[in-house]
Scaffold this motif. Structure first.
Motif, PDB file in Angstrom:
ATOM      1  N   ILE A  44       0.703  -1.200   0.038  1.00  0.00           N
ATOM      2  CA  ILE A  44       0.010  -0.001  -0.106  1.00  0.00           C
ATOM      3  C   ILE A  44       0.949   1.211  -0.017  1.00  0.00           C
ATOM      4  N   SER A  45       0.659   2.319  -0.859  1.00  0.00           N
ATOM      5  CA  SER A  45       1.457   3.476  -0.854  1.00  0.00           C
ATOM      6  C   SER A  45       0.373   4.629  -0.932  1.00  0.00           C
ATOM      7  N   LEU A  46       0.946   5.848  -0.644  1.00  0.00           N
ATOM      8  CA  LEU A  46       0.154   7.029  -0.791  1.00  0.00           C
ATOM      9  C   LEU A  46       0.586   7.659  -2.367  1.00  0.00           C
ATOM     10  N   ALA A  47      -0.584   8.011  -2.782  1.00  0.00           N
ATOM     11  CA  ALA A  47      -0.274   8.728  -4.105  1.00  0.00           C
ATOM     12  C   ALA A  47       0.115  10.103  -3.897  1.00  0.00           C
ATOM     13  N   PRO A  48       1.037  10.340  -4.714  1.00  0.00           N
ATOM     14  CA  PRO A  48       1.580  11.878  -4.627  1.00  0.00           C
ATOM     15  C   PRO A  48       0.489  13.017  -4.893  1.00  0.00           C
ATOM     16  N   VAL A  87     -12.192  18.882   4.031  1.00  0.00           N
ATOM     17  CA  VAL A  87     -11.402  17.693   4.097  1.00  0.00           C
ATOM     18  C   VAL A  87     -10.597  17.356   2.765  1.00  0.00           C
ATOM     19  N   GLU A  88      -9.357  16.836   2.727  1.00  0.00           N
ATOM     20  CA  GLU A  88      -8.521  16.581   1.610  1.00  0.00           C
ATOM     21  C   GLU A  88      -8.667  14.986   1.580  1.00  0.00           C
ATOM     22  N   PRO A  89      -8.636  14.680   0.105  1.00  0.00           N
ATOM     23  CA  PRO A  89      -8.540  13.285  -0.040  1.00  0.00           C
ATOM     24  C   PRO A  89      -7.183  12.649   0.030  1.00  0.00           C
ATOM     25  N   LEU A  90      -6.861  11.561   0.695  1.00  0.00           N
ATOM     26  CA  LEU A  90      -5.574  10.759   0.481  1.00  0.00           C
ATOM     27  C   LEU A  90      -5.912   9.383  -0.373  1.00  0.00           C
ATOM     28  N   THR A  91      -5.165   9.410  -1.499  1.00  0.00           N
ATOM     29  CA  THR A  91      -5.373   8.324  -2.241  1.00  0.00           C
ATOM     30  C   THR A  91      -4.443   7.020  -1.898  1.00  0.00           C
ATOM     31  N   LEU A  92      -4.869   6.027  -1.548  1.00  0.00           N
ATOM     32  CA  LEU A  92      -3.849   4.809  -1.242  1.00  0.00           C
ATOM     33  C   LEU A  92      -4.073   3.834  -2.583  1.00  0.00           C
ATOM     34  N   CYS A 118     -12.161   4.050   1.234  1.00  0.00           N
ATOM     35  CA  CYS A 118     -11.212   3.039   2.017  1.00  0.00           C
ATOM     36  C   CYS A 118     -11.930   2.616   3.297  1.00  0.00           C
ATOM     37  N   HIS A 119     -12.260   1.287   3.246  1.00  0.00           N
ATOM     38  CA  HIS A 119     -12.861   1.006   4.582  1.00  0.00           C
ATOM     39  C   HIS A 119     -12.465  -0.237   5.172  1.00  0.00           C
ATOM     40  N   GLY A 127      -3.408  -2.820  -8.165  1.00  0.00           N
ATOM     41  CA  GLY A 127      -3.631  -1.835  -9.096  1.00  0.00           C
ATOM     42  C   GLY A 127      -4.912  -1.008  -8.604  1.00  0.00           C
ATOM     43  N   ASP A 128      -5.972  -1.435  -7.524  1.00  0.00           N
ATOM     44  CA  ASP A 128      -6.829  -0.796  -7.316  1.00  0.00           C
ATOM     45  C   ASP A 128      -6.244   0.357  -6.609  1.00  0.00           C
ATOM     46  N   SER A 129      -7.135   1.390  -6.013  1.00  0.00           N
ATOM     47  CA  SER A 129      -6.934   2.496  -5.333  1.00  0.00           C
ATOM     48  C   SER A 129      -8.131   2.766  -4.227  1.00  0.00           C
ATOM     49  N   CYS A 130      -8.111   3.433  -3.383  1.00  0.00           N
ATOM     50  CA  CYS A 130      -9.309   3.874  -2.657  1.00  0.00           C
ATOM     51  C   CYS A 130      -8.543   5.199  -1.999  1.00  0.00           C
ATOM     52  N   THR A 131      -9.667   5.972  -1.463  1.00  0.00           N
ATOM     53  CA  THR A 131      -9.555   7.185  -0.780  1.00  0.00           C
ATOM     54  C   THR A 131      -9.975   7.216   0.649  1.00  0.00           C
ATOM     55  N   LEU A 132      -9.049   8.157   1.472  1.00  0.00           N
ATOM     56  CA  LEU A 132      -9.481   8.335   2.836  1.00  0.00           C
ATOM     57  C   LEU A 132      -9.670   9.844   2.729  1.00  0.00           C
ATOM     58  N   MET A 133     -10.869  10.187   3.318  1.00  0.00           N
ATOM     59  CA  MET A 133     -11.044  11.658   3.706  1.00  0.00           C
ATOM     60  C   MET A 133     -10.615  12.211   5.084  1.00  0.00           C
ATOM     61  N   VAL A 134      -9.652  12.959   4.940  1.00  0.00           N
ATOM     62  CA  VAL A 134      -9.115  13.424   6.252  1.00  0.00           C
ATOM     63  C   VAL A 134      -9.148  15.051   6.573  1.00  0.00           C
TER      64      VAL A 134
END
Length: 822
Positions: A44-48, A87-92, A118-119, A127-134
């Motif tokens: 798992i990585s954080l998209a720039p 809030v800002e989205p963080l894409t994993l 992301c849950h 290759g999938d991604s999801c978002t966290l709202m922070v």
């Protein structure tokens, strides 16, 4: 948590590496510089994401700009405390199939909000991604730091994603504020820290302690629990600094090889141990760290641009940018600064850098009476050595609180220098057993902790009333709380961590009911980075709010709704205590405002004292006794209020104490006895000690003591020769004493109640005559009035017959003694 080792250690294996480090003295000098580790590799990585720019990132000069952020960090736009910054989205991104098992953020600055994709429990493919709202919800001013930990089914360890941004908020700091000991820093009265001189705080308000005596790097989070860092130092840490991304840097104590270690928030560590080489390294011609190493490194400090500074033993100070380290390239270069700084070849001097890169150092020559703190702008330190005196006057000592620091005296023994968010300078004035602050806006110096006496007392009271013992390390968190390393017990060698918190505090002396104390003046400082605004006027609350009042003559703060105090500025509030009853009286002055807490307060306590009624019941005033007489001296201490007075009474005669103090009985009575041998007028004094509810009291009386006189005998004898005429009689009177000089004074001849004649004694003898006696028998006595040494007395009676022709004597001569004379 694993340590990143040198390449040789990696290939040789753990056992061989340990053997080589232990058995080869020069091995540490052979360590080769290597790249600083990125965050641990994970599926798992954080998209720039695009970096915020301009004032969206930093509003004030000197604010952190978060250049060279490591991978897997998200930088937020600035936010004020309490505002809705959105809030800002963080894409994993997922590099392999897995299922999320836990998403966790313990830091209140960064809150995971609903609405993301992301849950926990969801499965994702490669290759999938999801978002966290922070949401960035800063809990204090300055750069804020936090981490989100994401656990998944495919990996044993969670992945950490760094979160950072600048927060803006006012911070209210009162002087004096309450001081306490961090519980986890003391065990059975003994400190758990040893020989530490250096601390640092990161953007998440995690405190790091270079625990030199225990060879540990320790850390404490908001829970107040001090734990050993999971990383194990390769050498004993002497100083510590933390950059914008939570990466901690340490240097070891004096030894043949100096290690420069890095501790990454995600749990890895690396160390550099290059041999020292004398060199000339300048900003225009820096040296590779691997080529020059360190010499006696101490007092590491870092600015908001992630430039690391430290003292050295031969050059005075050095600068080494670590931005590339945090970015993962591993390039380390350094250069030496102009020679205006303390050397660290002995005990660490005092050296620090503020948020802007200005350098501060101790400059002391006690033999010449010179003790300064100097400041040098970074440009000057790099190119043109010119220093400015910040604190210290023409002598070493202690003076100047409340005035300009440049005119104050400081000791020759100065510990760590630290700064708060507003740029105010704090330093451990170790030789004066104090921690002092210099306000950035005014240059005014004041004591914030310690009363100048060495010791370990005062917890839960005002910090300026407490005692400190050899304070060394000082750090200030984003809430304006001050952390102090101080010996415990007072002689050391162990240390405790003491904290000066946000709550103003003062304990007033006992005050008589209905009377007003002198004002206690509190300094109210805004140590945050935005303007403080009062949302309403301050008010007194708590148990006894009407017993306290704001003292206008000593108050210069504007205390009305909407009044403001700029960052770095301070004002004063005076408070008086007027107890309306006896006993403990407490209240708090509450300041509703726009700080993180919504309000701040000053805790006040005092004791109302009652006035007792005190009466001397024996002896009565002005009464007389004869010398040598035993006198009962008694008093009664009473009150119409409850409880009744208790305590003791000290009895005195002419200022001299009679025996031990006497405890009042249940009726409020105390007594003693005494006697005096000399004749005089005596002053009797009874001093009531007071108790928890009553003030002391004094009562006085006078007592006249007369001398104890000698007894005498009085002999009345008719003259032996015949009388010259009938109808008259002559007598000889003799007054005698068993000792001393003959009695003096008057004697009288009496018949019944009639005084017939008187005479003055000569050598105790006198002649008395009675004329015109009628015929018949007459009874006579002689009375002596006494003098200063002799008592009065009366003779035994004698009878004399008086006829027409002569006087006959009947009965014969009788010698009579006064009562009590043998």
């Amino acid at each position: 948590m694993s340590r990143v080792k040198s390449p040789l250690c990696v290939y040789a294996g753990t056992l061989l590496c340990s053997f080589l480090l232990a058995s080869t003295p020069n091995f540490a000098q052979q360590l080769v510089q290597h790249g600083a580790p990125e965050a641990p590799q994970s599926i798992i990585s954080l998209a720039p994401t695009p970096r915020p720019q301009g004032q969206v990132l930093a509003r004030l000069p000197g604010d952190a700009t978060f250049q060279h952020a490591p991978a897997n960090y998200h930088i937020f736009a600035t936010a004020n405390v309490g505002e809705d910054a959105g809030v800002e989205p963080l894409t994993l991104n997922f590099a392999a199939a897995t299922k999320l098992t836990r998403i966790e953020s313990k830091n209140k600055d960064f809150v995971v909000e609903p609405g993301g994709t992301c849950h926990e429990g969801n499965s994702y493919s490669r290759g999938d991604s999801c978002t966290l709202m922070v949401r960035f919800n800063p809990q204090g001013p300055g750069h804020r730091l936090g981490f989100i930990k994401v656990s998944n089914s495919a990996e044993a360890s969670p992945m950490s994603f760094g979160l950072t941004g600048n927060g803006y908020a006012p911070v209210v700091s009162f002087t004096p504020s309450q001081i306490t000991t961090v519980p986890s820093s003391v065990s059975a009265g003994t400190g758990t820290i040893k020989s530490a001189t250096n601390m640092a705080i990161d953007g998440g308000d995690i405190l790091y302690i270079a625990d030199t005596g225990n060879s540990k790097l320790k850390e404490m989070d908001s829970s107040g629990t001090i734990v050993n860092s999971a990383a194990s130092p390769i050498a004993t840490p002497a100083s510590v600094a933390v950059d914008s991304f939570g990466i901690a840097y340490t240097a070891n104590v004096h030894s043949a090889t100096y290690y420069f270690s890095l501790y990454y928030p995600w749990g890895s560590e690396t160390a550099y141990g290059f041999a020292y080489a004398s060199s000339t390294c300048t900003v225009s011609a820096p040296c590779a760290f691997s080529a020059v190493g360190m010499n006696y490194p101490a007092n590491m400090s870092i600015d908001n641009y992630d430039n690391l500074f430290f003292e050295e033993g031969t050059t005075g100070a050095a600068e080494m940018p670590v931005t590339n380290i945090s970015g993962g390239t591993g390039t380390l270069n350094l250069w030496h600064l102009s020679d205006q700084f303390s050397y660290s070849s002995g005990s660490p001097g005092s050296f620090a850098v503020d948020a802007y890169g200005d350098l501060f150092t101790k400059y002391s020559f006690p033999s010449a009476g010179t003790c300064f703190i100097l400041e040098e702008p970074l440009y000057n330190a790099e190119y043109s050595p010119t220093a400015n005196r910040v604190a210290g006057g023409v002598a070493c000592g202690f003076s100047g609180d409340g005035g300009l620091a440049r005119s104050a005296e400081i000791s020759s023994n100065i510990g760590q220098i630290a700064f708060d968010i507003a740029g105010n300078l704090y330093f451990a004035d170790t030789g004066n057993q104090r921690v002092r602050r210099i306000d950035a806006a005014t240059g005014i110096i004041s004591t914030v902790a310690g009363n100048g006496t060495q010791g370990y007392t005062g917890d839960s009271n005002g910090a300026t009333q407490a005692t400190l013992s050899n304070p060394t390390g000082v750090a200030v968190d984003s809430q304006g709380q001050i952390y102090i390393l101080s010996n415990a017990p007072s002689a050391g060698p162990t240390q405790v961590l003491r904290m000066v918190n946000r709550t103003g505090h003062w304990g007033y002396a006992s005050q008589l009911k209905g009377t007003t104390s002198a004002a206690k003046v509190f300094q109210l400082a805004n140590t945050g980075n935005s303007t403080l605004v009062l949302s309403s006027a301050p008010f007194f609350a708590g148990t006894n709010p009407t017993d306290y009042a704001i003292d206008s003559p000593t108050t210069d703060c504007v205390l009305t709704t909407g009044s403001t105090l700029a960052s770095g500025r301070s004002c004063h509030v005076g408070i008086v205590f007027k107890p309306s009853a006896g006993g403990t009286r407490s209240a708090a002055l509450v300041f509703p405002d726009n700080s993180v807490n919504g309000s701040n307060s000053i805790s006040l306590s005092g004791r109302g004292m009652l006035s007792p009624t005190m009466t001397i019941t024996s002896p009565t005033g002005g009464s007389s006794v004869t010398s040598g007489t035993t006198v009962t001296f008694a008093v009664k201490v009473t009150s119409t209020l409850s409880p009744l007075p208790t305590g003791t009474v000290t009895f005195k005669v002419n200022g001299s104490t009679i025996g031990a103090p006497v405890t009042l009985n249940s009726s409020g009575v105390a007594s003693t006895t005494f006697s005096e041998a000399s004749a005089s007028t005596y002053t009797l004094e009874a001093d009531y000690s007071g108790d928890a509810n009553y003030v002391s009291a004094v009562a006085t009386e006078s007592l006249i003591v007369t001398a104890l006189k000698l007894p005498v005998s009085v002999n009345l004898v008719p003259m032996a020769t015949p009388m010259s005429s009938c109808g008259s009689a002559s007598f000889s009177v003799q007054v005698s004493s068993t000792s001393g000089a003959p009695p003096t004074g008057l004697v009288q001849l009496k018949s019944g109640s009639s005084a017939l004649a008187s005479a003055t004694l000569t050598n105790g003898i006198a002649t008395l005559s009675a004329a015109g006696l009628s015929p018949g028998s007459h009874s006579f006595v002689a009375t002596y009035s006494g003098d200063s040494l002799h008592e009065a007395a009366t003779s035994a009676p004698i009878t004399v017959k008086s006829g027409l022709n002569c006087v006959g004597i009947n009965p014969p001569t009788i010698r009579v003694k006064s009562p009590g004379v043998q």
